[in-house]
Design a protein around this motif. Structure first.
Motif, PDB file in Angstrom:
ATOM      1  N   ASN A  61       0.802  -1.222   0.000  1.00  0.00           N
ATOM      2  CA  ASN A  61       0.000   0.000   0.000  1.00  0.00           C
ATOM      3  C   ASN A  61       0.842   1.283   0.000  1.00  0.00           C
ATOM      4  O   ASN A  61       0.285   2.383   0.055  1.00  0.00           O
ATOM      5  CB  ASN A  61      -0.938  -0.005   1.208  1.00  0.00           C
ATOM      6  N   LYS A  62       2.177   1.109  -0.048  1.00  0.00           N
ATOM      7  CA  LYS A  62       3.103   2.246  -0.144  1.00  0.00           C
ATOM      8  C   LYS A  62       2.846   3.286   0.953  1.00  0.00           C
ATOM      9  O   LYS A  62       2.765   4.491   0.701  1.00  0.00           O
ATOM     10  CB  LYS A  62       2.994   2.900  -1.529  1.00  0.00           C
ATOM     11  N   LEU A  63       2.710   2.793   2.192  1.00  0.00           N
ATOM     12  CA  LEU A  63       2.447   3.687   3.312  1.00  0.00           C
ATOM     13  C   LEU A  63       3.720   4.410   3.733  1.00  0.00           C
ATOM     14  O   LEU A  63       4.801   3.810   3.765  1.00  0.00           O
ATOM     15  CB  LEU A  63       1.894   2.893   4.506  1.00  0.00           C
ATOM     16  N   PRO A  64       3.640   5.695   4.049  1.00  0.00           N
ATOM     17  CA  PRO A  64       4.816   6.409   4.554  1.00  0.00           C
ATOM     18  C   PRO A  64       5.186   5.885   5.942  1.00  0.00           C
ATOM     19  O   PRO A  64       4.311   5.634   6.782  1.00  0.00           O
ATOM     20  CB  PRO A  64       4.340   7.863   4.623  1.00  0.00           C
ATOM     21  N   ILE A  65       6.470   5.681   6.168  1.00  0.00           N
ATOM     22  CA  ILE A  65       6.913   5.115   7.440  1.00  0.00           C
ATOM     23  C   ILE A  65       7.111   6.251   8.450  1.00  0.00           C
ATOM     24  O   ILE A  65       8.208   6.804   8.606  1.00  0.00           O
ATOM     25  CB  ILE A  65       8.204   4.295   7.263  1.00  0.00           C
ATOM     26  N   ASP A  66       6.047   6.595   9.145  1.00  0.00           N
ATOM     27  CA  ASP A  66       6.114   7.632  10.164  1.00  0.00           C
ATOM     28  C   ASP A  66       6.081   6.982  11.548  1.00  0.00           C
ATOM     29  O   ASP A  66       6.133   5.751  11.680  1.00  0.00           O
ATOM     30  CB  ASP A  66       4.958   8.623  10.006  1.00  0.00           C
ATOM     31  N   ASP A  67       6.012   7.810  12.595  1.00  0.00           N
ATOM     32  CA  ASP A  67       6.043   7.287  13.962  1.00  0.00           C
ATOM     33  C   ASP A  67       4.895   6.315  14.228  1.00  0.00           C
ATOM     34  O   ASP A  67       5.067   5.291  14.902  1.00  0.00           O
ATOM     35  CB  ASP A  67       5.974   8.436  14.973  1.00  0.00           C
ATOM     36  N   LYS A  68       3.706   6.622  13.699  1.00  0.00           N
ATOM     37  CA  LYS A  68       2.544   5.769  13.923  1.00  0.00           C
ATOM     38  C   LYS A  68       2.747   4.387  13.319  1.00  0.00           C
ATOM     39  O   LYS A  68       2.432   3.365  13.945  1.00  0.00           O
ATOM     40  CB  LYS A  68       1.293   6.428  13.339  1.00  0.00           C
ATOM     41  N   VAL A  69       3.294   4.349  12.106  1.00  0.00           N
ATOM     42  CA  VAL A  69       3.531   3.071  11.437  1.00  0.00           C
ATOM     43  C   VAL A  69       4.575   2.262  12.194  1.00  0.00           C
ATOM     44  O   VAL A  69       4.414   1.053  12.408  1.00  0.00           O
ATOM     45  CB  VAL A  69       3.970   3.291   9.974  1.00  0.00           C
ATOM     46  N   VAL A  70       5.648   2.908  12.634  1.00  0.00           N
ATOM     47  CA  VAL A  70       6.699   2.206  13.376  1.00  0.00           C
ATOM     48  C   VAL A  70       6.148   1.675  14.698  1.00  0.00           C
ATOM     49  O   VAL A  70       6.436   0.539  15.098  1.00  0.00           O
ATOM     50  CB  VAL A  70       7.913   3.117  13.626  1.00  0.00           C
ATOM     51  N   LEU A  71       5.336   2.474  15.379  1.00  0.00           N
ATOM     52  CA  LEU A  71       4.750   2.047  16.648  1.00  0.00           C
ATOM     53  C   LEU A  71       3.830   0.844  16.443  1.00  0.00           C
ATOM     54  O   LEU A  71       3.870  -0.119  17.216  1.00  0.00           O
ATOM     55  CB  LEU A  71       3.976   3.202  17.282  1.00  0.00           C
ATOM     56  N   GLY A  82       4.873  -3.174  22.359  1.00  0.00           N
ATOM     57  CA  GLY A  82       4.093  -2.092  21.763  1.00  0.00           C
ATOM     58  C   GLY A  82       3.319  -1.318  22.808  1.00  0.00           C
ATOM     59  O   GLY A  82       3.256  -0.086  22.758  1.00  0.00           O
ATOM     60  N   GLN A  83       2.740  -2.010  23.786  1.00  0.00           N
ATOM     61  CA  GLN A  83       2.010  -1.345  24.857  1.00  0.00           C
ATOM     62  C   GLN A  83       2.941  -0.494  25.709  1.00  0.00           C
ATOM     63  O   GLN A  83       2.585   0.615  26.125  1.00  0.00           O
ATOM     64  CB  GLN A  83       1.291  -2.385  25.718  1.00  0.00           C
ATOM     65  N   GLU A  84       4.141  -0.997  25.952  1.00  0.00           N
ATOM     66  CA  GLU A  84       5.122  -0.231  26.722  1.00  0.00           C
ATOM     67  C   GLU A  84       5.502   1.050  25.986  1.00  0.00           C
ATOM     68  O   GLU A  84       5.613   2.120  26.595  1.00  0.00           O
ATOM     69  CB  GLU A  84       6.376  -1.073  26.976  1.00  0.00           C
ATOM     70  N   CYS A  85       5.693   0.942  24.676  1.00  0.00           N
ATOM     71  CA  CYS A  85       6.085   2.113  23.882  1.00  0.00           C
ATOM     72  C   CYS A  85       4.947   3.138  23.806  1.00  0.00           C
ATOM     73  O   CYS A  85       5.202   4.346  23.740  1.00  0.00           O
ATOM     74  CB  CYS A  85       6.490   1.682  22.477  1.00  0.00           C
ATOM     75  N   ARG A  86       3.716   2.690  23.837  1.00  0.00           N
ATOM     76  CA  ARG A  86       2.589   3.624  23.831  1.00  0.00           C
ATOM     77  C   ARG A  86       2.502   4.377  25.155  1.00  0.00           C
ATOM     78  O   ARG A  86       2.084   5.549  25.198  1.00  0.00           O
ATOM     79  CB  ARG A  86       1.283   2.877  23.554  1.00  0.00           C
ATOM     80  N   ARG A  87       2.903   3.706  26.228  1.00  0.00           N
ATOM     81  CA  ARG A  87       2.861   4.362  27.548  1.00  0.00           C
ATOM     82  C   ARG A  87       4.080   5.240  27.793  1.00  0.00           C
ATOM     83  O   ARG A  87       4.006   6.217  28.541  1.00  0.00           O
ATOM     84  CB  ARG A  87       2.769   3.293  28.654  1.00  0.00           C
ATOM     85  N   ASP A  88       5.198   4.881  27.179  1.00  0.00           N
ATOM     86  CA  ASP A  88       6.466   5.568  27.467  1.00  0.00           C
ATOM     87  C   ASP A  88       7.079   6.060  26.143  1.00  0.00           C
ATOM     88  O   ASP A  88       7.689   5.290  25.410  1.00  0.00           O
ATOM     89  CB  ASP A  88       7.407   4.593  28.175  1.00  0.00           C
ATOM     90  N   LYS A  94      13.865   5.391  21.868  1.00  0.00           N
ATOM     91  CA  LYS A  94      15.087   4.597  21.922  1.00  0.00           C
ATOM     92  C   LYS A  94      15.032   3.404  20.953  1.00  0.00           C
ATOM     93  O   LYS A  94      16.064   2.961  20.454  1.00  0.00           O
ATOM     94  CB  LYS A  94      15.318   4.092  23.350  1.00  0.00           C
ATOM     95  N   LEU A  95      13.818   2.903  20.725  1.00  0.00           N
ATOM     96  CA  LEU A  95      13.660   1.709  19.883  1.00  0.00           C
ATOM     97  C   LEU A  95      13.302   2.033  18.437  1.00  0.00           C
ATOM     98  O   LEU A  95      13.380   1.169  17.565  1.00  0.00           O
ATOM     99  CB  LEU A  95      12.572   0.796  20.475  1.00  0.00           C
ATOM    100  N   LYS A  96      12.890   3.263  18.174  1.00  0.00           N
ATOM    101  CA  LYS A  96      12.358   3.623  16.863  1.00  0.00           C
ATOM    102  C   LYS A  96      13.336   3.307  15.731  1.00  0.00           C
ATOM    103  O   LYS A  96      12.961   2.682  14.726  1.00  0.00           O
ATOM    104  CB  LYS A  96      11.989   5.103  16.829  1.00  0.00           C
ATOM    105  N   GLU A  97      14.568   3.733  15.850  1.00  0.00           N
ATOM    106  CA  GLU A  97      15.533   3.543  14.765  1.00  0.00           C
ATOM    107  C   GLU A  97      15.747   2.067  14.465  1.00  0.00           C
ATOM    108  O   GLU A  97      15.785   1.648  13.296  1.00  0.00           O
ATOM    109  CB  GLU A  97      16.863   4.200  15.145  1.00  0.00           C
ATOM    110  N   GLU A  98      15.850   1.254  15.530  1.00  0.00           N
ATOM    111  CA  GLU A  98      16.078  -0.185  15.354  1.00  0.00           C
ATOM    112  C   GLU A  98      14.915  -0.839  14.601  1.00  0.00           C
ATOM    113  O   GLU A  98      15.121  -1.605  13.644  1.00  0.00           O
ATOM    114  CB  GLU A  98      16.250  -0.852  16.721  1.00  0.00           C
ATOM    115  N   TYR A  99      13.686  -0.524  15.028  1.00  0.00           N
ATOM    116  CA  TYR A  99      12.529  -1.189  14.427  1.00  0.00           C
ATOM    117  C   TYR A  99      12.175  -0.612  13.058  1.00  0.00           C
ATOM    118  O   TYR A  99      11.638  -1.315  12.205  1.00  0.00           O
ATOM    119  CB  TYR A  99      11.334  -1.143  15.380  1.00  0.00           C
ATOM    120  N   GLN A 100      12.487   0.650  12.839  1.00  0.00           N
ATOM    121  CA  GLN A 100      12.263   1.210  11.510  1.00  0.00           C
ATOM    122  C   GLN A 100      13.191   0.543  10.505  1.00  0.00           C
ATOM    123  O   GLN A 100      12.776   0.210   9.384  1.00  0.00           O
ATOM    124  CB  GLN A 100      12.488   2.724  11.516  1.00  0.00           C
ATOM    125  N   ALA A 101      14.444   0.326  10.908  1.00  0.00           N
ATOM    126  CA  ALA A 101      15.397  -0.355  10.021  1.00  0.00           C
ATOM    127  C   ALA A 101      14.957  -1.795   9.760  1.00  0.00           C
ATOM    128  O   ALA A 101      15.068  -2.302   8.639  1.00  0.00           O
ATOM    129  CB  ALA A 101      16.797  -0.329  10.646  1.00  0.00           C
TER     130      ALA A 101
END
Length: 210
Positions: A61-71, A82-88, A94-101
């Protein structure tokens, strides 16, 4: 354990450690409530994970990879994380770069040549004597799902061959045996519309609608 000469098993589940479930095995098999044997697939395939579904969805679907998509991707990999990242929000940063890659690599390496499968609970609409088989009706996920799609774990799979995806061919003899077995020996037996289905598919590497 025996109850009225019927064999009954006492089962426990990690999800409900304080409860016991008593199952009359013969009757459960007759009613189709227990899968006696899962047949081996006749083709080379693998069960599709939630992470793979998410990766494929973003790529097709060629979605842009923004914070919402990474989360949401982190949640697909690990619901708890995922629940921890939504709360904190700091943990997420700290995890965004790793999971985006990881997401981007998964998109680049996704194998559309493979055959995948999912296990779906659905319903049949009664035997169709004209077409010799059972029409299928997949339960809609929360919200709404298009009728031509197969909903699974928050995703909608749109088959390009709906005549096959929504119909199971069964001979009249086999259907009669199945329905007699489902009714069991009781006078008030009925044929449950519930069906445990394994859906095999190859994914299309481009969006059907631009």
């Amino acid at each position: 354990m025996f109850l009225n000469k019927a064999v009954v098993f006492a089962l426990e589940s990690e999800k409900a450690p304080d409860k016991k479930l008593f199952v009359e095995v013969d009757r459960a098999i007759e009613q189709g409530e227990i899968v006696v044997n899962m047949p081996e697939p006749v083709i080379k395939c693998e069960e599709m994970t939630l992470e793979q579904m998410f990766i494929c969805c973003v790529r097709v679907n060629k979605l842009p990879i923004d914070d919402k998509v990474v989360l949401n991707y982190i949640s697909a990999v690990s619901k708890e994380l995922g629940q921890e990242c939504r709360r904190d929000q700091f943990k997420f940063r700290k995890l965004k770069e790793e999971y985006q890659a990881r997401l981007e690599k998964g998109m680049a390496d996704f194998d559309f040549a493979k055959t995948y499968f999912i296990k779906v609970n659905n319903n049949h609409k009664g035997y169709d004597f004209d077409h010799k088989g059972y029409p299928l009706s997949y339960p809609a996920r929360s919200g709404s799902s298009p009728k031509q799609c197969i909903p699974f774990s928050g995703f909608n799979f749109m088959p390009v061959n709906p005549d096959q995806a929504f119909f199971i061919p069964v001979s009249m003899d086999d259907a009669e045996k199945y329905e007699k077995r489902s009714r069991g020996t009781g006078q008030n037996g009925y044929v449950s519309p519930l069906i445990y289905t394994v859906v095999y598919y190859n994914l299309v590497g481009a969006a059907l609608f631009e």
